[in-house]
Design a protein around this motif. Structure first.
Motif, PDB file in Angstrom:
ATOM      1  N   UNK A 194     -13.988  -1.192  -7.462  1.00 18.04           N
ATOM      2  CA  UNK A 194     -13.672  -0.596  -5.766  1.00 18.04           C
ATOM      3  C   UNK A 194     -13.961   0.274  -5.133  1.00 18.04           C
ATOM      4  N   UNK A 195     -14.138   1.061  -5.705  1.00 18.62           N
ATOM      5  CA  UNK A 195     -14.754   3.012  -4.904  1.00 18.62           C
ATOM      6  C   UNK A 195     -15.902   2.457  -3.874  1.00 18.62           C
ATOM      7  N   UNK A 196     -16.819   1.719  -4.797  1.00 17.71           N
ATOM      8  CA  UNK A 196     -18.833   1.155  -4.759  1.00 17.71           C
ATOM      9  C   UNK A 196     -18.189   0.279  -3.386  1.00 17.71           C
ATOM     10  N   UNK A 197     -17.162  -0.405  -3.151  1.00 18.23           N
ATOM     11  CA  UNK A 197     -16.612  -1.335  -2.269  1.00 18.23           C
ATOM     12  C   UNK A 197     -16.447  -1.233  -0.986  1.00 18.23           C
ATOM     13  N   UNK A 198     -15.937  -0.137  -0.804  1.00 18.16           N
ATOM     14  CA  UNK A 198     -16.069   1.040   0.484  1.00 18.16           C
ATOM     15  C   UNK A 198     -17.060   1.992   0.895  1.00 18.16           C
TER      16      UNK A 198
ATOM     17  N   UNK B 185     -11.325   9.613 -10.199  1.00 15.13           N
ATOM     18  CA  UNK B 185     -11.535   9.652  -8.496  1.00 15.13           C
ATOM     19  C   UNK B 185     -10.605   8.246  -7.702  1.00 15.13           C
ATOM     20  N   UNK B 186     -10.117   7.115  -8.726  1.00 12.41           N
ATOM     21  CA  UNK B 186      -9.443   5.603  -8.401  1.00 12.41           C
ATOM     22  C   UNK B 186      -7.983   6.215  -8.267  1.00 12.41           C
ATOM     23  N   UNK B 187      -7.773   7.207  -8.744  1.00 12.02           N
ATOM     24  CA  UNK B 187      -6.299   7.930  -8.959  1.00 12.02           C
ATOM     25  C   UNK B 187      -6.253   8.547  -8.121  1.00 12.02           C
ATOM     26  N   UNK B 188      -7.050   9.025  -7.559  1.00  9.52           N
ATOM     27  CA  UNK B 188      -7.020  10.199  -6.028  1.00  9.52           C
ATOM     28  C   UNK B 188      -6.893   9.463  -4.629  1.00  9.52           C
ATOM     29  N   UNK B 189      -6.947   8.266  -4.990  1.00 11.37           N
ATOM     30  CA  UNK B 189      -7.556   7.649  -4.035  1.00 11.37           C
ATOM     31  C   UNK B 189      -6.337   6.878  -3.704  1.00 11.37           C
ATOM     32  N   UNK B 190      -5.306   6.551  -4.620  1.00  9.69           N
ATOM     33  CA  UNK B 190      -3.990   5.939  -4.455  1.00  9.69           C
ATOM     34  C   UNK B 190      -2.940   6.731  -4.209  1.00  9.69           C
ATOM     35  N   UNK B 191      -3.117   8.225  -4.136  1.00  7.34           N
ATOM     36  CA  UNK B 191      -2.591   9.165  -4.179  1.00  7.34           C
ATOM     37  C   UNK B 191      -2.576  10.129  -3.054  1.00  7.34           C
ATOM     38  N   UNK B 192      -4.054  10.268  -2.216  1.00  7.03           N
ATOM     39  CA  UNK B 192      -4.442  11.567  -1.092  1.00  7.03           C
ATOM     40  C   UNK B 192      -4.520  10.107   0.102  1.00  7.03           C
ATOM     41  N   UNK B 193      -2.818  10.764   0.603  1.00  2.71           N
ATOM     42  CA  UNK B 193      -2.759   9.954   2.748  1.00  2.71           C
ATOM     43  C   UNK B 193      -2.970  10.182   3.759  1.00  2.71           C
ATOM     44  N   UNK B 194      -4.142  10.858   3.492  1.00  5.27           N
ATOM     45  CA  UNK B 194      -4.459  11.426   4.768  1.00  5.27           C
ATOM     46  C   UNK B 194      -5.710  11.278   4.922  1.00  5.27           C
ATOM     47  N   UNK B 195      -6.626  10.216   4.137  1.00  3.81           N
ATOM     48  CA  UNK B 195      -8.164  10.372   4.368  1.00  3.81           C
ATOM     49  C   UNK B 195      -8.033   8.291   4.713  1.00  3.81           C
ATOM     50  N   UNK B 196      -8.207   8.291   5.690  1.00  4.50           N
ATOM     51  CA  UNK B 196      -9.126   7.011   6.254  1.00  4.50           C
ATOM     52  C   UNK B 196      -9.784   5.727   5.111  1.00  4.50           C
TER      53      UNK B 196
ATOM     54  N   UNK C  26      -7.148   1.477  -1.472  1.00  7.64           N
ATOM     55  CA  UNK C  26      -6.012   0.644  -1.873  1.00  7.64           C
ATOM     56  C   UNK C  26      -6.469  -0.760  -1.442  1.00  7.64           C
ATOM     57  N   UNK C  27      -6.350  -0.741   0.077  1.00  8.73           N
ATOM     58  CA  UNK C  27      -6.244  -1.858   0.549  1.00  8.73           C
ATOM     59  C   UNK C  27      -7.474  -2.790  -0.197  1.00  8.73           C
ATOM     60  N   UNK C  28      -8.876  -2.425  -0.300  1.00  3.94           N
ATOM     61  CA  UNK C  28      -9.908  -3.489  -1.039  1.00  3.94           C
ATOM     62  C   UNK C  28      -8.692  -3.513  -2.946  1.00  3.94           C
ATOM     63  N   UNK C  29      -7.936  -3.107  -3.258  1.00  2.00           N
ATOM     64  CA  UNK C  29      -7.590  -3.284  -4.244  1.00  2.00           C
ATOM     65  C   UNK C  29      -6.669  -4.225  -4.137  1.00  2.00           C
ATOM     66  N   UNK C  30      -5.471  -4.056  -3.220  1.00  3.29           N
ATOM     67  CA  UNK C  30      -5.231  -5.348  -2.303  1.00  3.29           C
ATOM     68  C   UNK C  30      -5.861  -6.698  -2.745  1.00  3.29           C
ATOM     69  N   UNK C  31      -7.351  -6.079  -1.907  1.00  2.73           N
ATOM     70  CA  UNK C  31      -7.976  -7.633  -1.830  1.00  2.73           C
ATOM     71  C   UNK C  31      -8.518  -8.554  -3.220  1.00  2.73           C
ATOM     72  N   UNK C  32      -8.712  -7.894  -3.665  1.00  6.51           N
ATOM     73  CA  UNK C  32      -9.108  -7.728  -5.312  1.00  6.51           C
ATOM     74  C   UNK C  32      -7.847  -8.809  -5.847  1.00  6.51           C
TER      75      UNK C  32
ATOM     76  N   UNK D 136       1.293  -1.279   0.526  1.00  2.00           N
ATOM     77  CA  UNK D 136       0.121   0.063  -0.092  1.00  2.00           C
ATOM     78  C   UNK D 136       0.629   0.825  -0.014  1.00  2.00           C
ATOM     79  N   UNK D 137       1.993   1.571   0.501  1.00  4.63           N
ATOM     80  CA  UNK D 137       3.077   2.917   0.844  1.00  4.63           C
ATOM     81  C   UNK D 137       3.586   2.499  -0.500  1.00  4.63           C
ATOM     82  N   UNK D 138       3.807   1.378  -1.368  1.00  2.49           N
ATOM     83  CA  UNK D 138       4.331   1.560  -2.384  1.00  2.49           C
ATOM     84  C   UNK D 138       3.539   2.165  -3.754  1.00  2.49           C
TER      85      UNK D 138
END
Length: 364
Positions: free
Chosen positions: A44-48, A124-135, A141-147, A25-27
């Motif tokens: 993945x966006x709609x899963x979260x 929007x998914x691109x933003x999710x992979x760049x935005x650090x300070x958002x749960x 990102x974790x869901x992307x790894x799960x998939x 996730x950090x990488x």
């Protein structure tokens, strides 16, 4: 500072675990090549969390992106400033002049601004992979790894993996025990009996204690990460439904109805369904009809589709309970119609929870 990874984007091997996923996730935050490799997974966006779209069903504004990720507007604007070229390559653009007027007319947006920034779902998914300070971004990102992890070929025998994890865990705990019970007490004795090197020994003892503390924190963090997440539905539930054809999806919903106590469950199918896909009786004997729509996650159920189902459910079938089940979100107008007419709108998020074991209140 960013780095680009030229090795294969995802690790494959017996040592991959939740701790490794955190590293990935950090990488993911730092490597554009990794981000590019998963940009097609926009569902993945709609899963979260349900992502509300503009009336065109394709875009969101900067304010809507900020609301989705639960951050301030300036955080998104700053991110766009730092990564504009990457975001533009994935569907971000700003409208002005005639383009803006045309878009307002087509979408029905009421705005007096001279420019309007729009994000596609991919952006929007691109933003999710760049935005650090958002749960929320971290969950995406974790869901992307799960998939990705769920899509890997599963080994028949995983005993080596389990043994490796168990051995690593025992080694960590053993090192922590030795540091805390042996090395630190030894330094205490040396400090008490040494005069000339007391300052150096105290500094060394402090360093050992810091290492011991970090090992304990690392162990506790791994335990938290590897524990089951009760606040999130099972990974892979929606992926399996997205892979179904229409008939398989209807049969899946019929299975859920039977699981929750419904009887006389009949999948209609064909051209004689009279506007519904499934008929049944609830556990309390009420007449139930269901409409099933297996649509792409980036689309939405609109008000005309809801209105058509209302007529079939209430007039043709005289139903007491009516479900409209979809693998995508509903527009706001569609949800309003559902609420006004007593239709239960089972959107993608609710469908995932239902499939993962939660009961629908209307069937009780």
């Amino acid at each position: 500072m960013s780095c680009d990874v030229t090795a294969p984007p995802w690790p494959h091997g017996p040592t991959t675990n939740r701790g490794a996923d955190v590293i990935n996730e950090l990488v993911l935050l730092e490597s554009k090549s990794l981000r590019d490799s998963v940009l097609e997974q926009t569902d993945v966006l709609d899963r979260v969390k349900a992502l509300s779209l503009l009336p065109d069903g394709m875009h969101v504004t900067t304010a809507m992106v900020a609301a989705y990720f639960e951050v301030g507007l300036e955080a998104i604007k700053s991110l766009v400033k730092d990564h504009r070229s990457e975001l533009e390559a994935n569907g971000y653009h700003s409208l002005t002049g005639e383009q803006l007027r045309s878009f307002k007319n087509l979408s029905g947006i009421q705005s007096r601004t001279r420019s309007l920034a729009l994000f596609s779902r991919r952006a929007v998914l691109n933003v999710a992979m760049l935005l650090r300070d958002s749960d929320v971004a971290r969950q995406v990102r974790v869901y992307l790894l799960d998939v990705e992890h769920a899509s890997r070929p599963k080994p028949v025998e995983n005993s080596v993996h389990s043994t490796t994890l168990s051995l690593d865990d025992r080694i960590d705990q053993r090192i922590t025990h030795v540091l805390g019970k042996t090395v630190v007490p030894m330094f205490n004795v040396l400090i008490e009996t040494s005069g000339a090197h007391q300052r150096e020994l105290i500094a060394l003892r402090s360093g050992v204690q810091r290492i011991e503390k970090r090992l304990r924190q690392h162990h506790a963090r791994l335990q938290r990460l590897e524990a089951p997440r009760e606040d999130r539905p099972l990974a892979g539930v929606m992926a399996s439904m997205d892979a179904m054809n229409g008939r398989e999806f209807e049969e899946h919903i019929a299975t859920l109805l039977r699981r929750d106590g419904c009887t006389n469950v009949v999948v209609q199918g064909g051209g004689r369904d009279r506007g519904v896909d499934i008929t049944a009786l609830t556990a309390h004997g009420r007449r139930l009809v269901v409409q099933c729509k297996r649509f792409a996650p980036h689309t939405s159920i609109t008000s005309p589709e809801l209105q058509k189902f209302v007529g079939a459910a209430k007039v043709l079938h005289d139903s007491e309970v009516a479900l409209f089940v979809a693998t995508c979100p509903f527009t706001r107008d569609a949800l309003n119609i559902a609420a006004e007419t007593g239709i239960t709108a089972v959107h993608r998020g609710l469908l995932e929870e239902w499939s993962a074991g939660a009961a629908l209140a209307v069937l009780g």
